[in-house]
Structure formats: structure tokens, C-alpha cells
Design an enzyme around this catalytic site. Structure first.
Site, PDB file in Angstrom:
ATOM      1  N   LYS A  28      41.634  27.382  18.526  1.00 54.19           N
ATOM      2  CA  LYS A  28      42.746  28.465  18.892  1.00 54.19           C
ATOM      3  C   LYS A  28      41.838  29.813  19.012  1.00 54.19           C
ATOM      4  CE  LYS A  28      46.556  29.090  16.782  1.00 54.19           C
ATOM      5  NZ  LYS A  28      47.520  29.267  15.536  1.00 54.19           N
ATOM      6  N   GLY A  40      46.390  40.288  44.610  1.00 53.17           N
ATOM      7  CA  GLY A  40      46.836  39.940  45.854  1.00 53.17           C
ATOM      8  C   GLY A  40      45.750  40.610  46.955  1.00 53.17           C
ATOM      9  N   ASN A  93      47.864  35.641  37.549  1.00 47.32           N
ATOM     10  CA  ASN A  93      46.475  35.196  37.511  1.00 47.32           C
ATOM     11  C   ASN A  93      45.917  35.492  36.020  1.00 47.32           C
ATOM     12  OD1 ASN A  93      46.348  33.914  40.202  1.00 47.32           O
ATOM     13  ND2 ASN A  93      45.886  35.820  40.887  1.00 47.32           N
ATOM     14  N   SER A 141      46.034  34.748  50.277  1.00 49.30           N
ATOM     15  CA  SER A 141      46.768  33.410  50.500  1.00 49.30           C
ATOM     16  C   SER A 141      48.236  33.228  50.931  1.00 49.30           C
ATOM     17  CB  SER A 141      46.441  32.450  49.255  1.00 49.30           C
ATOM     18  OG  SER A 141      47.427  33.061  48.201  1.00 49.30           O
ATOM     19  N   SER A 251      31.743  41.631  37.265  1.00 47.67           N
ATOM     20  CA  SER A 251      33.056  40.602  37.725  1.00 47.67           C
ATOM     21  C   SER A 251      33.087  40.912  39.146  1.00 47.67           C
ATOM     22  CB  SER A 251      34.365  41.273  37.189  1.00 47.67           C
ATOM     23  OG  SER A 251      35.673  40.619  37.781  1.00 47.67           O
ATOM     24  N   VAL A 253      36.055  39.889  40.964  1.00 49.50           N
ATOM     25  CA  VAL A 253      37.458  39.817  41.226  1.00 49.50           C
ATOM     26  C   VAL A 253      37.572  41.128  41.966  1.00 49.50           C
ATOM     27  CG1 VAL A 253      39.752  40.315  40.529  1.00 49.50           C
ATOM     28  CG2 VAL A 253      38.050  38.764  39.195  1.00 49.50           C
ATOM     29  N   ASP A 257      38.175  42.218  48.671  1.00 43.54           N
ATOM     30  CA  ASP A 257      39.467  43.118  49.014  1.00 43.54           C
ATOM     31  C   ASP A 257      38.910  44.489  49.121  1.00 43.54           C
ATOM     32  OD1 ASP A 257      41.301  41.043  49.063  1.00 43.54           O
ATOM     33  OD2 ASP A 257      41.554  41.286  46.848  1.00 43.54           O
TER      34      ASP A 257
END
Length: 310
Positions: A28, A40, A93, A141, A251, A253, A257
Site C-alpha cells: 500500500k 489533452g 490520466n 489522440s 517531467s 508531460v 504541446d
């Protein structure tokens, strides 16, 4: 008059990020408090443009509890939104940082199917959004089960309206959209190989592949992302390669974009190709300096742009 921009995101998300001391199987794990951010392709492009002082409109699908949260998050950022409401739930996500190794784990969910009637409605609604955009960015996507030809029809609609179309997607959706011919596309090397029917490309093959796409009128500008090595831009008369600045990567992420947003922010001001690529790389690199799912700061992007342009 200022140029107008519309971003289109057909499969948006809410990105939930957190961190944990150590990722261990079958144990855990106590995560730190989560951070929720809009996600997105086109959604992130518009969010990044806002950081650069550039206004855009955002069209995106929105459904269920997650969709309502997505709309709230975007309103909190004072963005111009055009949500298209669907019956299914907007996807989430999950991104988690293992503090002990400083490695990031990204879990992406597929989203729900976009029904045929909803697709038809989207195609009829989009041309009515005023003002008619000078640039439209179709990014991210497709929802599961959506025929890639849907994207081709979108491209055709905007080309007929005199809008410059920028595409940033992958797979069959990318290939089908490019068959219609776009203004700018941003593939990585793997995607570029797919577009020209190759299993893979060596770096020495990039020139020939990009120029083939341009010669076939599938794109006016091709920007090939080279990851940490930077990117190379091709047009009918130019080839410009710029290395990425050295930064501490926290990161990745949203980096792609952000790169698109950086390029668009210069295109709408009539900048040249070198400035377009430089700002794209600066914004993409600046985003990698941010923890979790956060995008770049304007200060970091400007600093890196000045460094690239020395």
C-alpha cells in the site's frame, strides 16, 4: 488585426499527478495530495498560449463528473472554452513521481467512444464558431473507435474556409489528416517514418522524408522533433536545425504541446521560420523543467529563447 486561433481536442483529460516515497509492488503506497490539471493536446496548447499572452479558443468534448471538473479548471485559468457535451465520461490520466529514484510513471487511459451522431454534430458546429480562425490546431489522440477519416473531414472543412491547419497527432489519424494537406505538422522520427511508409528512419534519412511530404503538398512546414536533441524545421526553401538547451528535466508531460504553442505564438505574429522553431524548442524545454503535469513559465521560456537566439 490580431490573428485568431482555435484549438480542437477530441479526447481531452484531467491529469492527476502525485508523488510517493518509493514504488514497491504489492504494498500500500501512501501518495502525497494530488494536483489536478487540464490535459489533452489542444487543451494544453491553449493553456501554453495563454502563458505567452496569446488568446485562443478551445473546442473540446466534455462529459460526466470529470468533464465538469475539466471545464472548471479551464475557467479558473480564464480561457475561452467551447465544450461539446457528450454522455460518456471524460477520461483521466495519472502521473506519479517515485521520489526515491526521481523517475516519473505516466498512466494514460483511452477515453470513451465518440458516437457517430456526436461526430456529425461536431462537424456541423465547428464551422459556426466565430470568428473564423486564422489558425486551427488539431492536437491529441482520437477517442477509441473514431474513424481517422473524421480528422480528414475536419482538415477539409478548415482548408475550405482559408484556415491554416496545424496537426499534432499520431498513427493512422496523422497519416489520414496529412493526406488532405496541412499547413504544419510536428512528427517525431518514428511518426515521420510511418508517414513515408518506412519501418524506421536513420537521422540521415530525415531530410529526404520531410522533403517528400512537402513536395507531395501534404504539408507546407514539417517540424521533426528530435527529443532532447532539439528539432529540425523544413519548408520548401529552408532547413533549420536547432539543438535543445541543456536543462534539468523534471517531467516531459506537455512538452510537445508546449512546443506547438511556442511555434503558433510566433506564426500569428508573422515571425520567420527560425523564430518559430526557436520559440517552439524554448517552450518545450521550459516545460520539462516543471514538476508533474505543469507547463512552462513565461520567464523560463523567454530565457531559453534568448539563449537559443544568441
Amino acid at each position: 488585426m490580431d490573428k485568431t486561433i482555435l484549438t480542437i481536442t477530441l479526447n481531452p483529460s484531467v491529469d492527476k499527478s502525485s508523488s510517493v516515497q518509493s514504488i514497491v509492488p504489492e504494498k500500500k503506497l501512501r501518495c502525497n495530495s494530488p494536483i489536478y490539471e487540464p490535459g489533452g493536446g489542444g487543451v494544453n496548447v491553449s493553456r501554453a498560449l495563454k502563458r505567452l499572452g496569446v488568446v485562443s479558443d478551445i473546442f473540446f468534448t466534455s462529459g460526466g463528473r470529470t468533464g465538469r471538473l475539466l471545464e472548471k479548471l479551464l475557467k479558473d485559468e480564464e480561457l475561452n472554452i467551447f465544450p461539446f457535451h457528450i454522455t460518456s465520461e471524460t477520461r483521466e490520466n495519472f502521473i506519479v513521481l517515485d521520489i526515491s529514484t526521481n523517475k516519473q510513471y505516466r498512466f494514460g487511459f483511452p477515453g470513451e467512444e465518440l458516437m457517430q451522431e456526436q461526430q456529425k454534430e461536431i462537424l456541423s458546429i465547428l464551422p459556426t464558431i466565430n470568428p473564423c480562425p486564422d489558425f486551427v490546431v488539431i492536437s491529441g489522440s482520437l477517442p477509441p473507435g473514431t474513424n481517422p477519416n473524421f480528422l480528414r473531414r475536419l482538415v477539409n472543412i478548415y482548408k475550405a474556409m482559408g484556415t491554416k491547419v496545424i496537426i499534432d497527432t499520431s498513427g493512422e489519424a496523422l497519416k489520414t489528416a496529412v493526406e488532405e494537406g496541412v499547413f504544419l505538422l510536428k512528427p517525431n522520427i518514428g511518426e515521420l517514418a510511418f508517414l513515408v511508409g518506412k519501418e524506421k528512419l536513420e537521422e540521415t534519412d530525415i531530410d529526404q522524408a520531410a522533403r517528400l511530404i512537402i513536395s507531395q503538398d501534404k504539408a507546407e512546414i514539417v517540424v521533426v522533433s528530435l527529443g532532447s536533441q532539439g528539432a529540425v524545421l523544413f519548408s520548401e526553401s529552408e532547413k533549420i536545425k536547432i539543438a535543445a538547451p541543456v536543462v534539468e528535466v523534471k517531467s516531459t508531460v506537455g512538452a510537445g504541446d508546449s512546443m506547438v504553442a511556442g511555434m503558433v505564438s510566433v506564426l500569428v505574429k508573422g515571425g520567420n521560420c527560425k523564430e518559430v522553431l526557436s520559440m517552439g524548442i524554448a517552450c518545450g524545454s521550459a516545460t520539462t523543467m516543471t514538476q508533474g503535469t505543469g507547463l512552462f513559465t513565461k520567464e523560463n521560456a523567454k530565457h531559453l529563447f534568448d539563449e537559443i537566439c544568441k
